[in-house]
Design an enzyme around this catalytic site. Structure first.
Site, short mmCIF file in Angstrom:
data_model
loop_
_atom_site.label_atom_id
_atom_site.label_comp_id
_atom_site.label_asym_id
_atom_site.label_seq_id
_atom_site.Cartn_x
_atom_site.Cartn_y
_atom_site.Cartn_z
N GLU A 125 0.83 -1.20 0.00
CA GLU A 125 0.00 0.00 0.00
C GLU A 125 0.87 1.25 0.00
OE1 GLU A 125 -1.47 1.52 3.97
OE2 GLU A 125 -1.72 -0.63 4.30
N CYS A 148 -3.50 -3.32 4.32
CA CYS A 148 -2.54 -4.37 4.70
C CYS A 148 -2.86 -5.74 4.11
CB CYS A 148 -2.50 -4.49 6.22
SG CYS A 148 -1.99 -2.98 7.06
N HIS A 191 -2.28 -10.94 11.62
CA HIS A 191 -1.81 -9.64 11.15
C HIS A 191 -1.47 -8.80 12.38
CE1 HIS A 191 -1.48 -5.85 9.12
NE2 HIS A 191 -2.48 -5.35 9.82
#
Length: 525
Positions: free
Chosen positions: A147, A179, A304
């Protein structure tokens, strides 16, 4: 002038060697021929006439679907410099432990104006090909997840093609959604290998970001890193067939200002949406996979990780989901501890900001976190947030810590991208069946050599960290621009920005490797 280099060739070397020589030494292949022809202006016609496809196939497609498709090899790249969160606490004048305990972080990796996302992704890709001796013509698909954007049209994947010489038959683009792009790239690549369009070659996924924030409470949650993954059949880390995704519209994290790298963040909303996504994805994956013993159905867990404290909360949330699914049939101690939050009395959707529940979940989930999650936490605690790479650096850490002990285990994976989309799936580590395969879990861990590389970093002061981010602010969108960070801030063997010209073309060079820097000078004859 027929001897002039083509105008599109912007990969250069600062030394008297052809671009690609470093990779060619470790991986003799078409890359050396292709890059040498392009750098010297030799016509590309001959380079584009490649060897027959069958000569480059690693696997011969058949009527049977490829089996055990997943991650066959891993490589990670992180910058030379880092800053201690303890030192940042002192410099920022906050309470002791605010970043180390409050966020769960130890150090943060960062770069100045010498490295951008293209150079970082190029380095990770180059290192995987070189270390595993993969010829670029063995790659049929390249997907990038990031990103961190330096151009609104030209993707980072196109820059990677400088590493592939005459092999221009390479599918794939850059995936962008906060993400989540790395996971999208993995799922796309696995689907390609499993499809009727697969031509027998590997896919290669590279994901990573430069996470930076404006001065303030979010700045310590930055970081930097990238992971490269080779995708194919008979992999040591195949993906499960079952997975579950959850997507919704929200404004938790976004980057509306094109003139700045810094995002707009609603931290409370982001945490709530993240945990809601854990609820939906975990519960449905367990159901689809036929797992009847909840969290005990997984041996290890990777989440994550914007910062480690959120991972700790996620493990607690998983246990809360086991309780909600079966309040009377779950672990008796868990049922007793969570009885005040029985779903018949307290709706689960009302609990995301419940601090009393958070305290109880932290206590009851401590042992589960330590056994199932802590082995995957090393890199994210040392590097900080790498956005699209955040889940995958945790996988690198897990392989480094457990190695061949992962074989036969069930590894839960949870990926999240703001905006938002999330996916939960599992990895099923195994021993590749191919004789003499170099892609075993022990082999991958040895190749990455993580501990030695972390120890070789340079820990800098908070002042140097702040100065580097100010340099990035100056460099963002500037053209022409000459980076001012010294080259000793760049890891040996890594790519870096040489210049940005007046047309916004980015010119990259490659720093000599440590081995090359140690080579004695040749005597003159």
């Amino acid at each position: 002038n027929s001897s002039a280099p083509p105008p599109d060739v912007l990969l250069r070397s600062k030394r008297a060697v052809k671009p690609g020589e470093m990779l060619a030494r470790a991986c003799p292949s078409a890359i050396a021929r292709g890059l040498s022809q392009r750098a010297t202006g030799t016509t590309r016609t001959a380079a584009l006439i490649c060897a027959p496809l069958s000569a480059r196939r690693l696997h011969t497609p058949s009527s049977e679907r490829p089996q055990n498709v997943g991650i066959a090899a891993l490589e990670v790249y992180f910058p030379q410099r880092c800053v201690s969160q303890k030192d940042l606490e002192i410099a920022d004048g906050v309470s002791e432990g605010k970043y180390r305990i409050g966020l769960g972080q130890e150090r943060m990796a960062y770069v100045g104006d010498r490295e951008d996302i293209n150079s970082i992704i190029m380095t990770a890709c180059h290192n995987l090909l070189a270390k595993y001796n993969i010829s670029p013509d063995q790659i049929g698909r390249v997907e990038v997840g990031t990103e961190t954007i330096v151009d609104k049209s030209k993707s980072t994947k196109t820059h990677l093609m400088e590493l592939f010489g005459p092999n221009t038959n390479v599918e794939g683009v850059t995936s962008i959604n906060a993400c989540y792009g790395g996971t999208a790239a993995i799922l796309n690549s696995v689907a390609w290998v499993e499809s009727s369009a697969w031509d027998g070659r590997y896919a290669l996924v590279v994901c990573g970001d430069i996470a930076v924030y404006a001065p303030g409470p979010a700045r310590p949650t930055g970081g930097c890193g990238a992971v490269a993954m080779l995708v194919g059949p008979d992999a040591a880390l195949p993906l499960s067939r079952e997975r579950h995704s959850h997507a919704e519209h929200c404004w938790d994290f976004y980057k509306p200002e094109m003139h700045s790298e810094y995002p707009a963040v609603d931290g409370h909303l982001s945490n709530s949406v993240y945990l809601r996504s854990v609820d939906v994805c975990y519960g449905n994956l367990v159901r689809k996979a036929g797992i009847t013993n909840g969290v005990n159905g997984f041996d290890f867990m990777c989440f994550h990780s914007p910062y480690n404290k959120l991972v700790v909360k996620s493990v607690g949330r998983v246990l809360y989901n086991d309780f909600v699914a079966d309040p009377h049939g779950c672990d008796p101690e868990l049922a007793q501890a969570l009885a005040p939050w029985h779903p018949d009395r307290v709706p689960p959707h009302s609990t995301y900001a419940d601090r009393d529940l958070d305290k109880v979940l932290k206590k009851v989930s401590g042992a589960v976190y330590k056994s199932k999650c802590l082995p995957s936490a090393l890199l994210s605690k040392e590097l900080g947030n790498s956005y699209t790479g955040a889940l995958w650096v945790n996988l690198v850490s897990l392989v480094d810590q457990i190695r061949g002990g992962l074989v036969g285990k069930n590894v839960f994976m949870f990926s999240y991208g703001s905006g938002s989309i999330a996916t939960a799936f599992a990895l099923k580590p195994r021993v590749p069946s191919a004789q003499g395969s170099q892609f075993t879990l022990d082999g991958i861990a040895d190749t990455i050599d993580l501990q030695a590389r972390l120890s070789a970093r340079t820990e800098t002061t908070p002042g140097e960290f702040t100065a580097a981010l100010l340099l990035r602010e100056t460099a963002h969108g500037a053209a022409p621009y000459m980076p001012t960070d010294p080259l000793d801030t760049v890891t040996p063997g890594a790519f870096y920005i040489e210049e940005v010209n007046s047309s916004h073309h980015r010119v990259y060079a490659q720093k000599p490797s440590s081995e090359e820097l140690e080579e004695p000078a040749s005597a003159a004859h």
